[in-house]
Design a protein around this motif. Structure first.
Motif, mmCIF file in Angstrom:
data_model
loop_
_atom_site.group_PDB
_atom_site.id
_atom_site.type_symbol
_atom_site.label_atom_id
_atom_site.label_comp_id
_atom_site.label_asym_id
_atom_site.label_seq_id
_atom_site.Cartn_x
_atom_site.Cartn_y
_atom_site.Cartn_z
ATOM 1 N N GLN A 1 0.819 -1.220 0.000
ATOM 2 C CA GLN A 1 0.000 0.000 0.000
ATOM 3 C C GLN A 1 0.855 1.274 0.000
ATOM 4 N N ASP A 2 2.180 1.136 -0.076
ATOM 5 C CA ASP A 2 3.068 2.296 0.073
ATOM 6 C C ASP A 2 3.552 2.805 -1.285
ATOM 7 N N SER A 3 2.877 3.817 -1.799
ATOM 8 C CA SER A 3 3.229 4.351 -3.122
ATOM 9 C C SER A 3 4.427 5.305 -3.063
ATOM 10 N N THR A 4 4.903 5.620 -1.849
ATOM 11 C CA THR A 4 6.052 6.532 -1.738
ATOM 12 C C THR A 4 7.369 5.810 -2.004
ATOM 13 N N VAL A 5 7.383 4.483 -1.833
ATOM 14 C CA VAL A 5 8.601 3.685 -2.045
ATOM 15 C C VAL A 5 8.533 3.009 -3.409
#
Length: 259
Positions: A44-48
Motif C-alpha cells: 500500500q506504500d506508493s512513496t517507495v
C-alpha cells in the motif's frame, strides 16, 4: 514496530534489514510473520519505488531456524508458520516496487527462495547460496519451486533442488539464478547504485511491466504455495526428515531410507 527486521526509508528507496545477527538471521516464526506483515504493508506504500533487502552481520540468512524447529518445549507449529511463509512469498512477488536482494555469507533454504523472488539479485563473490531443504528431507517452501522454475525452467529447477548443494556466487550466476556478482563487502554499494539508476529511469513504466508479467503468474504461485505447505507438513512427519534433523544436530552424515 518489528523485533527481527528493520525497515528504513530514504526518499523513494527503502531498505529492509534481516536483523537476527546472533543466529545468522535464521528465520524463526516471528521473523516469518514480521516479513509477511512488512511486505503486505509495502503493498500500500506508493512513496517507495525500490526495496533493498539485506542481512545484518555475517550472513544474508541461514534460512529456517532449525533450533526453533527442534525446541521440545515450544516446537514450531508448521501449519501456522506455512501460512506466514505463503503470505510472505505472495506479498513479495506482487510488490509494486523493484526489489533487490543483496547476499553476503549464506543464503539458504527459505532465505534463498526469498532472494530468488526478488527482481534483481546481487551476491558477493564468496557467498554461499543453497536450496538445501533436501538435506533434511524437506521440500523447498516460500515459493522456492515457483521462483526457481521462473529463473531456470523446470528441468534445471529439479536438478538444483534435488542436489541441494551450496553454490558459490559465480556458479549461481552461470546457472541464471542471480543477476550480479560483486567483490566481498561491495554488495550493498552496488545495490544502492542500481537503486539510484532505477530512480532516475522511467520507473513507472518498469513497474507497469513488472505488474503485467507477475500478475499473469500469481494464481500459479498461490497454487504452488498451497502444494508446498501440504507437502512440507507431510515431510515434517517423515522418517527421512527426522533422520536428517538428528544427523544435522549430531554433525554426522544422514542415512536416508526413502520414507
Amino acid at each position: 514496530m518489528f523485533e527481527t527486521i528493520e525497515l528504513t526509508k530514504r526518499g523513494r528507496i527503502a531498505q529492509l534489514l534481516l536483523n537476527r545477527p546472533d543466529s545468522m538471521n535464521a528465520m524463526n516464526g516471528k521473523m516469518m510473520k514480521e516479513l509477511a506483515d512488512c511486505f503486505e504493508s509495502l503493498q500500500q506504500d506508493s512513496t517507495v519505488q525500490v526495496l533493498i533487502i539485506r542481512g545484518e552481520g555475517r550472513a544474508f540468512s541461514a534460512g529456517g531456524d532449525i533450533k526453533e524447529m527442534m525446541d521440545p518445549e515450544n516446537p514450531m507449529d508448521i501449519d501456522v508458520v506455512m501460512k506466514d511463509v505463503s503470505r510472505l512469498a505472495k506479498a513479495l512477488y506482487t510488490l509494486p516496487q523493484i526489489t533487490v536482494a543483496v547476499i553476503h555469507g549464506a543464503s539458504a533454504g527459505l532465505a534463498f527462495s526469498m532472494a530468488l523472488a526478488c527482481d534483481y539479485v546481487i551476491a558477493e563473490e564468496n557467498s554461499k547460496l543453497a536450496m538445501n531443504f533436501i538435506g533434511i528431507g524437506l521440500v523447498p517452501d516460500g515459493g522456492g519451486h515457483f521462483f526457481m522454475k521462473e529463473r531456470v525452467g523446470v528441468a534445471k529447477a529439479k536438478q538444483i533442488i534435488w542436489a541441494g548443494q551450496k553454490l558459490k556466487a559465480h556458479d549461481a550466476l552461470s546457472k541464471g539464478l542471480i543477476e550480479e556478482v560483486t567483490a566481498e563487502g561491495r554488495g550493498l554499494e552496488h545495490a544502492e547504485i542500481y537503486a539510484a539508476v532505477a530512480i532516475a529511469s522511467p520507473l513507472k513504466a518498469k513497474l507497469a511491466t513488472k505488474h503485467i508479467l507477475h500478475q499473469t503468474k500469481v494464481e500459479e504461485l498461490v497454487h504452488v504455495l498451497e502444494m508446498e505447505a501440504a507437502a512440507q507438513s507431510a515431510m515434517r512427519k517423515s522418517a527421512d526428515h527426522i533422520e536428517g534433523i538428528q544427523a544435522f544436530v549430531e554433525k554426522r552424515k544422514p542415512e536416508f531410507k526413502g520414507h
